[in-house]
Design a protein around this motif. Structure first.
Motif, PDB file in Angstrom:
ATOM      1  N   ASN A 105       0.844  -1.303   0.148  1.00 44.59           N
ATOM      2  CA  ASN A 105       0.080  -0.046  -0.185  1.00 44.59           C
ATOM      3  C   ASN A 105       0.916   1.048   0.011  1.00 44.59           C
ATOM      4  O   ASN A 105       0.653   2.252  -0.655  1.00 44.59           O
ATOM      5  N   TYR A 106       1.971   1.398   0.741  1.00 51.85           N
ATOM      6  CA  TYR A 106       2.928   2.383   0.619  1.00 51.85           C
ATOM      7  C   TYR A 106       3.298   2.690  -0.464  1.00 51.85           C
ATOM      8  O   TYR A 106       3.464   3.742  -0.903  1.00 51.85           O
ATOM      9  N   VAL A 107       3.777   1.561  -1.254  1.00 49.54           N
ATOM     10  CA  VAL A 107       4.397   1.921  -2.498  1.00 49.54           C
ATOM     11  C   VAL A 107       3.412   2.386  -3.653  1.00 49.54           C
ATOM     12  O   VAL A 107       3.471   3.042  -4.405  1.00 49.54           O
ATOM     13  N   MET A 108       2.163   1.711  -3.700  1.00 55.34           N
ATOM     14  CA  MET A 108       1.081   2.259  -4.176  1.00 55.34           C
ATOM     15  C   MET A 108       0.787   3.618  -4.079  1.00 55.34           C
ATOM     16  O   MET A 108       0.637   4.503  -4.944  1.00 55.34           O
ATOM     17  N   SER A 109       0.480   4.159  -2.908  1.00 50.11           N
ATOM     18  CA  SER A 109       0.170   5.531  -2.538  1.00 50.11           C
ATOM     19  C   SER A 109       1.345   6.426  -3.011  1.00 50.11           C
ATOM     20  O   SER A 109       1.079   7.551  -3.367  1.00 50.11           O
ATOM     21  N   ASP A 110       2.602   5.975  -2.954  1.00 46.98           N
ATOM     22  CA  ASP A 110       3.617   6.757  -3.411  1.00 46.98           C
ATOM     23  C   ASP A 110       3.667   6.849  -4.927  1.00 46.98           C
ATOM     24  O   ASP A 110       3.840   8.180  -5.317  1.00 46.98           O
ATOM     25  N   ARG A 111       3.112   6.027  -5.527  1.00 50.08           N
ATOM     26  CA  ARG A 111       3.192   5.925  -7.158  1.00 50.08           C
ATOM     27  C   ARG A 111       2.096   6.854  -7.381  1.00 50.08           C
ATOM     28  O   ARG A 111       2.069   7.714  -8.139  1.00 50.08           O
ATOM     29  N   ILE A 112       0.745   6.863  -6.754  1.00 48.34           N
ATOM     30  CA  ILE A 112      -0.400   8.002  -7.031  1.00 48.34           C
ATOM     31  C   ILE A 112       0.189   9.116  -6.775  1.00 48.34           C
ATOM     32  O   ILE A 112      -0.125  10.034  -7.679  1.00 48.34           O
ATOM     33  N   GLU A 113       0.717   9.250  -5.576  1.00 47.15           N
ATOM     34  CA  GLU A 113       1.214  10.747  -5.451  1.00 47.15           C
ATOM     35  C   GLU A 113       2.275  11.380  -6.218  1.00 47.15           C
ATOM     36  O   GLU A 113       2.118  12.581  -6.664  1.00 47.15           O
ATOM     37  N   GLY A 114       2.941  10.659  -6.828  1.00 54.27           N
ATOM     38  CA  GLY A 114       4.018  10.908  -7.894  1.00 54.27           C
ATOM     39  C   GLY A 114       3.321  11.095  -9.327  1.00 54.27           C
ATOM     40  O   GLY A 114       3.863  11.814 -10.187  1.00 54.27           O
ATOM     41  N   MET A 115       2.063  10.815  -9.553  1.00 55.80           N
ATOM     42  CA  MET A 115       1.286  10.923 -10.786  1.00 55.80           C
ATOM     43  C   MET A 115       0.418  12.281 -10.778  1.00 55.80           C
ATOM     44  O   MET A 115      -0.149  12.790 -11.625  1.00 55.80           O
ATOM     45  N   SER A 116       0.288  12.919  -9.521  1.00 55.84           N
ATOM     46  CA  SER A 116      -0.303  14.010  -9.332  1.00 55.84           C
ATOM     47  C   SER A 116       0.347  15.379  -9.857  1.00 55.84           C
ATOM     48  O   SER A 116       1.531  15.057  -9.857  1.00 55.84           O
ATOM     49  N   ARG A 117      -0.360  16.277 -10.088  1.00 53.97           N
ATOM     50  CA  ARG A 117       0.373  17.519 -10.708  1.00 53.97           C
ATOM     51  C   ARG A 117       1.153  18.047  -9.414  1.00 53.97           C
ATOM     52  O   ARG A 117       0.988  18.102  -8.174  1.00 53.97           O
ATOM     53  N   PHE A 118       2.522  18.696  -9.901  1.00 52.12           N
ATOM     54  CA  PHE A 118       3.238  19.505  -8.856  1.00 52.12           C
ATOM     55  C   PHE A 118       2.869  20.794  -8.569  1.00 52.12           C
ATOM     56  O   PHE A 118       2.622  21.478  -9.408  1.00 52.12           O
ATOM     57  N   GLU A 119       2.852  21.067  -7.390  1.00 52.28           N
ATOM     58  CA  GLU A 119       2.648  22.553  -6.958  1.00 52.28           C
ATOM     59  C   GLU A 119       3.733  23.467  -6.815  1.00 52.28           C
ATOM     60  O   GLU A 119       4.623  23.107  -5.871  1.00 52.28           O
ATOM     61  N   PHE A 120       3.831  24.395  -7.834  1.00 50.35           N
ATOM     62  CA  PHE A 120       5.127  25.221  -7.829  1.00 50.35           C
ATOM     63  C   PHE A 120       5.004  26.067  -6.365  1.00 50.35           C
ATOM     64  O   PHE A 120       3.793  26.818  -6.483  1.00 50.35           O
ATOM     65  N   LYS A 121       5.976  26.798  -5.674  1.00 51.05           N
ATOM     66  CA  LYS A 121       5.996  27.473  -4.542  1.00 51.05           C
ATOM     67  C   LYS A 121       6.882  28.462  -5.062  1.00 51.05           C
ATOM     68  O   LYS A 121       7.965  28.296  -5.724  1.00 51.05           O
ATOM     69  N   ARG A 122       6.560  29.876  -4.699  1.00 50.87           N
ATOM     70  CA  ARG A 122       7.628  30.904  -4.937  1.00 50.87           C
ATOM     71  C   ARG A 122       7.947  31.484  -3.543  1.00 50.87           C
ATOM     72  O   ARG A 122       7.418  31.614  -2.739  1.00 50.87           O
ATOM     73  N   ASP A 123       9.240  31.927  -4.010  1.00 52.25           N
ATOM     74  CA  ASP A 123       9.926  32.727  -2.738  1.00 52.25           C
ATOM     75  C   ASP A 123       9.482  33.901  -2.613  1.00 52.25           C
ATOM     76  O   ASP A 123       9.725  34.836  -3.699  1.00 52.25           O
ATOM     77  N   PRO A 124       8.806  34.374  -1.471  1.00 48.12           N
ATOM     78  CA  PRO A 124       8.156  35.868  -1.346  1.00 48.12           C
ATOM     79  C   PRO A 124       9.154  36.660  -1.550  1.00 48.12           C
ATOM     80  O   PRO A 124       8.978  37.945  -2.112  1.00 48.12           O
ATOM     81  N   ALA A 125      10.559  36.605  -1.209  1.00 46.58           N
ATOM     82  CA  ALA A 125      11.553  37.428  -1.269  1.00 46.58           C
ATOM     83  C   ALA A 125      11.940  37.935  -2.526  1.00 46.58           C
ATOM     84  O   ALA A 125      12.338  39.202  -2.766  1.00 46.58           O
ATOM     85  N   ASN A 126      12.087  36.891  -3.610  1.00 46.20           N
ATOM     86  CA  ASN A 126      12.394  37.305  -4.891  1.00 46.20           C
ATOM     87  C   ASN A 126      11.621  36.794  -5.954  1.00 46.20           C
ATOM     88  O   ASN A 126      11.871  37.000  -7.140  1.00 46.20           O
ATOM     89  N   GLY A 127      10.547  36.066  -5.566  1.00 45.47           N
ATOM     90  CA  GLY A 127       9.577  35.628  -6.782  1.00 45.47           C
ATOM     91  C   GLY A 127       9.858  34.482  -7.143  1.00 45.47           C
ATOM     92  O   GLY A 127       9.490  33.730  -8.326  1.00 45.47           O
TER      93      GLY A 127
END
Length: 137
Positions: free
Chosen positions: A3-25
């Motif tokens: 189950n751990y391996v499967m949930s890791d695989r599912i997580e890896g298939m979702s879209r990646f959320e980009f984060k920005r550094d508020p100090a420099n964008g």
């Protein structure tokens, strides 16, 4: 563990959320590295490839290969994506070779200094070769 391996695989298939550094964008990857563009963040952080060699050309090569699986844009709707990838590899063998070298490096089967083309086998890579190819049972 399964189950751990499967949930890791599912997580890896979702879209990646980009984060920005508020100090420099700038975009910030999971390892804290900053990137100017989403393409750079995807290439370096999500694929885990290094910046030596031809990162821009290899990134385009990866996009071309992924395009072979884009069922919404390919005509006819169903096709053999492997045939399209073979065509891409044939038309761009240098970046196909770089891609393979980057993947082997990312999988820790090789190590390298200044350029991925000058890589050498890691202990894991040596073990992989010692075990040899799988055989049909």
């Amino acid at each position: 563990m399964e189950n751990y391996v499967m949930s890791d695989r599912i997580e890896g298939m979702s879209r990646f959320e980009f984060k920005r550094d508020p100090a420099n964008g700038m975009l910030v990857g999971p390892d804290g590295c900053h990137h100017d563009t989403e393409a750079q963040a995807m290439y370096f952080d999500q694929l885990g490839f290094c910046g030596c060699g031809s990162p821009e050309e290899v990134h385009k090569f990866v996009c071309d290969c992924l395009g072979a699986f884009d069922r919404e844009k390919q005509e006819p709707e169903w096709h053999d994506a492997i045939e399209l990838i073979k065509e891409t590899v044939t038309n761009d063998p240098e970046n196909a070779a770089y891609f393979i070298a980057y993947v082997l490096d990312t999988l820790n089967l090789t190590e390298h200094g200044g350029t991925v083309g000058g890589a050498w086998l890691s202990d894991r890579g040596k073990q992989f070769l010692e075990i040899g190819p799988m055989e049909e049972e």
